[in-house]
Design an enzyme around this catalytic site. Structure first.
Site, PDB file in Angstrom:
ATOM      1  N   LYS A 208       0.834  -1.200   0.000  1.00  0.00           N
ATOM      2  CA  LYS A 208       0.000   0.000   0.000  1.00  0.00           C
ATOM      3  C   LYS A 208       0.874   1.257   0.000  1.00  0.00           C
ATOM      4  O   LYS A 208       0.686   2.158  -0.782  1.00  0.00           O
ATOM      5  CB  LYS A 208      -0.922  -0.033   1.229  1.00  0.00           C
ATOM      6  CG  LYS A 208      -1.864   1.112   1.330  1.00  0.00           C
ATOM      7  CD  LYS A 208      -2.839   0.908   2.479  1.00  0.00           C
ATOM      8  CE  LYS A 208      -3.576   2.211   2.784  1.00  0.00           C
ATOM      9  NZ  LYS A 208      -4.496   2.099   3.903  1.00  0.00           N
ATOM     10  N   GLU A 214      10.493  -4.643   4.561  1.00  0.00           N
ATOM     11  CA  GLU A 214      10.576  -6.039   4.136  1.00  0.00           C
ATOM     12  C   GLU A 214      10.277  -6.165   2.645  1.00  0.00           C
ATOM     13  O   GLU A 214      11.015  -6.801   1.883  1.00  0.00           O
ATOM     14  CB  GLU A 214       9.563  -6.917   4.909  1.00  0.00           C
ATOM     15  CG  GLU A 214       9.857  -7.082   6.381  1.00  0.00           C
ATOM     16  CD  GLU A 214       9.261  -5.982   7.249  1.00  0.00           C
ATOM     17  OE1 GLU A 214       8.921  -4.889   6.717  1.00  0.00           O
ATOM     18  OE2 GLU A 214       9.162  -6.199   8.475  1.00  0.00           O
ATOM     19  N   GLY A 269      -4.844  -2.101   5.076  1.00  0.00           N
ATOM     20  CA  GLY A 269      -4.042  -3.212   4.564  1.00  0.00           C
ATOM     21  C   GLY A 269      -4.699  -4.567   4.796  1.00  0.00           C
ATOM     22  O   GLY A 269      -4.785  -5.413   3.904  1.00  0.00           O
ATOM     23  N   ARG A 270      -5.205  -4.786   6.020  1.00  0.00           N
ATOM     24  CA  ARG A 270      -5.776  -6.103   6.344  1.00  0.00           C
ATOM     25  C   ARG A 270      -7.183  -6.287   5.784  1.00  0.00           C
ATOM     26  O   ARG A 270      -7.809  -7.311   6.000  1.00  0.00           O
ATOM     27  CB  ARG A 270      -5.744  -6.315   7.865  1.00  0.00           C
ATOM     28  CG  ARG A 270      -6.384  -5.209   8.666  1.00  0.00           C
ATOM     29  CD  ARG A 270      -6.007  -5.306  10.127  1.00  0.00           C
ATOM     30  NE  ARG A 270      -6.511  -4.199  10.931  1.00  0.00           N
ATOM     31  CZ  ARG A 270      -5.900  -3.027  11.097  1.00  0.00           C
ATOM     32  NH1 ARG A 270      -4.747  -2.813  10.505  1.00  0.00           N
ATOM     33  NH2 ARG A 270      -6.428  -2.098  11.862  1.00  0.00           N
ATOM     34  N   GLU A 355      -4.648  -7.158  14.663  1.00  0.00           N
ATOM     35  CA  GLU A 355      -4.174  -5.817  14.298  1.00  0.00           C
ATOM     36  C   GLU A 355      -5.347  -4.827  14.396  1.00  0.00           C
ATOM     37  O   GLU A 355      -5.150  -3.639  14.630  1.00  0.00           O
ATOM     38  CB  GLU A 355      -3.551  -5.814  12.897  1.00  0.00           C
ATOM     39  CG  GLU A 355      -2.608  -4.644  12.676  1.00  0.00           C
ATOM     40  CD  GLU A 355      -1.820  -4.714  11.380  1.00  0.00           C
ATOM     41  OE1 GLU A 355      -2.364  -4.331  10.332  1.00  0.00           O
ATOM     42  OE2 GLU A 355      -0.646  -5.141  11.405  1.00  0.00           O
ATOM     43  N   HIS A 386      -4.739 -33.992  16.887  1.00  0.00           N
ATOM     44  CA  HIS A 386      -3.628 -34.819  17.341  1.00  0.00           C
ATOM     45  C   HIS A 386      -2.489 -33.965  17.871  1.00  0.00           C
ATOM     46  O   HIS A 386      -1.338 -34.409  17.945  1.00  0.00           O
ATOM     47  CB  HIS A 386      -3.155 -35.717  16.193  1.00  0.00           C
ATOM     48  CG  HIS A 386      -4.220 -36.689  15.790  1.00  0.00           C
ATOM     49  ND1 HIS A 386      -4.369 -37.918  16.376  1.00  0.00           N
ATOM     50  CD2 HIS A 386      -5.248 -36.560  14.910  1.00  0.00           C
ATOM     51  CE1 HIS A 386      -5.412 -38.526  15.846  1.00  0.00           C
ATOM     52  NE2 HIS A 386      -5.973 -37.719  14.955  1.00  0.00           N
ATOM     53  N   LYS A 506       9.374  -0.821  14.239  1.00  0.00           N
ATOM     54  CA  LYS A 506       9.906  -0.454  12.907  1.00  0.00           C
ATOM     55  C   LYS A 506      10.945   0.666  13.042  1.00  0.00           C
ATOM     56  O   LYS A 506      12.021   0.608  12.458  1.00  0.00           O
ATOM     57  CB  LYS A 506       8.768   0.095  12.021  1.00  0.00           C
ATOM     58  CG  LYS A 506       7.844  -0.922  11.416  1.00  0.00           C
ATOM     59  CD  LYS A 506       6.980  -0.199  10.380  1.00  0.00           C
ATOM     60  CE  LYS A 506       5.701  -0.949  10.076  1.00  0.00           C
ATOM     61  NZ  LYS A 506       4.766  -0.210   9.235  1.00  0.00           N
TER      62      LYS A 506
HETATM   63  O1  F6P Z   1       2.154  -4.446   9.860  1.00  0.00           O
HETATM   64  C1  F6P Z   1       1.786  -3.137   9.640  1.00  0.00           C
HETATM   65  C2  F6P Z   1       1.254  -2.917   8.256  1.00  0.00           C
HETATM   66  O2  F6P Z   1       1.100  -1.537   8.088  1.00  0.00           O
HETATM   67  C3  F6P Z   1      -0.047  -3.648   7.966  1.00  0.00           C
HETATM   68  O3  F6P Z   1      -1.154  -2.982   8.434  1.00  0.00           O
HETATM   69  C4  F6P Z   1      -0.001  -3.772   6.498  1.00  0.00           C
HETATM   70  O4  F6P Z   1      -0.893  -4.731   6.043  1.00  0.00           O
HETATM   71  C5  F6P Z   1       1.453  -4.147   6.307  1.00  0.00           C
HETATM   72  O5  F6P Z   1       2.150  -3.382   7.265  1.00  0.00           O
HETATM   73  C6  F6P Z   1       2.008  -3.935   4.936  1.00  0.00           C
HETATM   74  O6  F6P Z   1       1.969  -2.583   4.553  1.00  0.00           O
HETATM   75  P1  F6P Z   1       2.175  -2.164   3.055  1.00  0.00           P
HETATM   76  O7  F6P Z   1       1.080  -2.768   2.238  1.00  0.00           O
HETATM   77  O8  F6P Z   1       2.124  -0.664   3.041  1.00  0.00           O
HETATM   78  O9  F6P Z   1       3.515  -2.665   2.599  1.00  0.00           O
END
Ligand code: F6P
Length: 545
Positions: A208, A214, A269-270, A355, A386, A506
């Site tokens: 987003k 990452e 995002g979620r 979240e 199990h 972060k």
């Molecule tokens: O973990 C925090 C967060 O902002 C989530 O809410 C989101 O889904 C994720 O990081 C990834 O964010 P982005 O889509 O901006 O890379």
């Protein structure tokens, strides 16, 4: 106007004293007293059937749930969400994932602008692109068709796509290899590409913000990997597309913004697996199946928006989660899908629920004096049986369970499906009714062994049933949990749509990176533990070098 604090509400107090009475009752008694309970305490919407009879509730509980909803203004808040009001107050944003699955003719306005045409324009663009990949019309830089699609993203930009791909794998194009890279651990990327040819590989960089550490680290490694064989930087345009709200950063990365699929700040995002973040899903299952999934989401949205609360699935499930969390001290909810295709559903739900509702202050900044979001976890049945079911049956904690099952298997094989489903019914029955010491003794068990073989029961569960796993049903299931999370958040008076809790870690990591990489000994100004760990890590790295 400051809302009445939750614990001062009349219905909350009534629920508190009512809970004390219910806690003295066993599900065995409640079922014995009402032979129709198993038929009566059920609800059905779209393609989902919910049996909530094995909960520690009675008709008074349900009445009080509605009273609490009324006192909390749940229906007004629901209307505000669907209308596009900025109910995500800490980020001053509308919360309109429901617009992502609205039909073309719907009108939903944000800041005076109807957003539905934009939603459908992106869906159409995604469909054209997905079709070009599926048909082989889109070729890589050297002219070969794309055979491998790798989604790079994390959190909501990964968990929804992975979950949906796994859930709908039966409907997917088997000629395409779909992979998902999320972790900044290089092993994730290395394993995802180790047997792939860059000439036939497409990366979807899903973020987003397009700034997530990452994702951007993985995206840059992907570019190095691809150009290792393709050599020319122009190749990037044929092997990378982006899903983002940040066109500037996308262009900076070298992706042609013509190949960028957008979404909007009113999609969390979620809550974005049905926005362009679902591009990998659409490539896998095709545009038509993707639209079927959206229709499923929309059907559940409409149910949540219009059905009376007494039959409203998200309302019932949301209130039951509040009930056990706030009045029974339950700390977790186990989500147990009896369908292997839903193996990533619990992981997906972890972000959606925790979240969203893992918050300790109210919308107006007061510290809550009650528990909020429980911990969601789970594994597909029957594997969990199990492993951890022992604790659910005989441990010391109360763990409400959601069992999810289907009448038909997508892979009928001998009597596998009846065996699978018999286990759902058996587990829910065993949890609720248990086995008394008298029953155990009557089987000839030695006295000393009786306590070990006794099952207290009185352990609550939902059973959710559907005909079979289809794109529509997946959409309905996800929307069911999304709206259940919303109900919980409204009752707990929290902002379910921000995520400030992920920020601090972060920021600290960004400060620590140069301290790990510096050639000279850094001047560490953390606490003594963090300083010592960094020093040790640097020594360990030097030793290996
Ligand atoms: O973990 C925090 C967060 O902002 C989530 O809410 C989101 O889904 C994720 O990081 C990834 O964010 P982005 O889509 O901006 O890379």
């Amino acid at each position: 106007m400051t809302p009445t604090p939750l614990t001062e509400m009349t219905a909350w107090k009534a629920l508190e004293s009512h809970a004390a009475t219910i806690q003295t009752k066993h599900l065995r008694e409640m079922f014995a007293a009402d032979p129709q309970r198993g038929e009566r305490m059920t609800a059905e919407a779209c393609g989902l059937f919910l049996d909530y009879s094995k909960h520690r509730i009675d008709d008074e509980t349900l009445r009080l749930f509605q009273a609490l909803a009324a006192e909390s203004g749940l229906e007004d808040r629901r209307a505000a969400m669907f209308r596009g009001d900025k109910i995500n107050v800490t980020e001053n944003r509308a919360v309109l994932h429901t617009a992502l699955r609205a039909p073309r003719e719907a009108v939903i306005e944000v800041d005076g602008k109807n957003v539905v045409p934009d939603v459908h324009a992106v869906l159409d663009k995604m469909a054209a692109f997905a079709e070009s990949i599926r048909s082989g019309a889109w070729t890589g830089y050297t002219g070969k068709p794309i055979r491998n699609v790798i989604n790079i993203g994390i959190g909501g930009s990964d968990l929804g796509p992975v979950m949906a791909y796994e859930a709908l794998r039966h409907y997917s194009e088997r000629e395409l290899t779909m992979r998902f890279v999320s972790n900044v651990d290089g092993s994730d990327f290395a394993e995802a590409v180790h047997d792939l040819d860059p000439e036939e590989t497409l990366f979807i960089v899903s973020s987003k913000t397009f700034t997530t550490l990452e994702t951007m680290t993985n995206a840059h490694s992907a570019r190095v990997w691809a150009l290792g064989k393709l050599k020319q930087t122009e190749a990037v345009a044929k092997h990378f597309v982006a899903v983002s709200t940040n066109a500037k950063e996308v262009a900076k990365f070298g992706i042609d913004t013509a190949n960028m699929f957008g979404f909007w700040d009113w999609v969390g995002g979620r809550y974005s697996m049905d926005a362009a973040i679902g591009l990998s899903t659409m490539i896998a299952i095709g545009a038509e199946n993707f639209r079927r999934m959206l229709a499923g989401f929309h059907a559940m949205d409409e149910h949540f928006r219009t059905a009376p609360l007494a039959q409203n699935l998200p309302f019932l499930m949301g209130m039951l989660t509040v009930w056990y969390t706030s009045f029974f001290g339950a700390e977790t909810v186990a989500v147990l899908p009896y369908d292997n295709y839903l193996k990533r559903f619990p992981a997906y739900l972890q972000q959606l629920t925790m979240e969203s509702n893992g918050k300790h202050v109210t919308l107006d900044g007061r510290h809550v004096n009650y528990q909020t979001c429980p911990i969601f976890w789970g594994e597909p049945g029957t594997n969990g049986q199990h492993s951890f079911y022992q604790l659910i049956h005989q441990g010391t904690r109360l763990i409400p369970c959601d069992f999810i099952g289907f009448a038909h298997s997508l892979n009928p094989l001998g009597n596998h499906h009846d065996l699978l489903m018999s286990n759902i019914f058996a587990q829910a029955e065993a949890l609720a009714f248990g086995k008394t010491p008298e029953q155990v003794k009557a089987e000839g068990t030695a006295d000393w062994l009786v306590p070990h073989r006794t099952f207290e029961g009185n352990r609550p569960s939902n059973v959710i049933l559907a005909e079979k796993m289809t794109p529509e049903i997946l959409g309905q299931l996800v929307a069911l949990y999304e709206h259940s999370v919303f109900v919980q958040g409204v009752i707990w008076q929290i902002d379910s749509f921000d995520q400030w809790g992920v920020e601090l870690g972060k920021v600290l990591a960004v400060r620590i990176i140069p301290e790990l990489e510096s050639a000279t000994e850094p001047d560490l100004r953390h606490d003594s533990s963090t300083n010592a760990l960094i020093r040790r890590y640097r020594r360990m790295r030097r030793k290996q070098a």
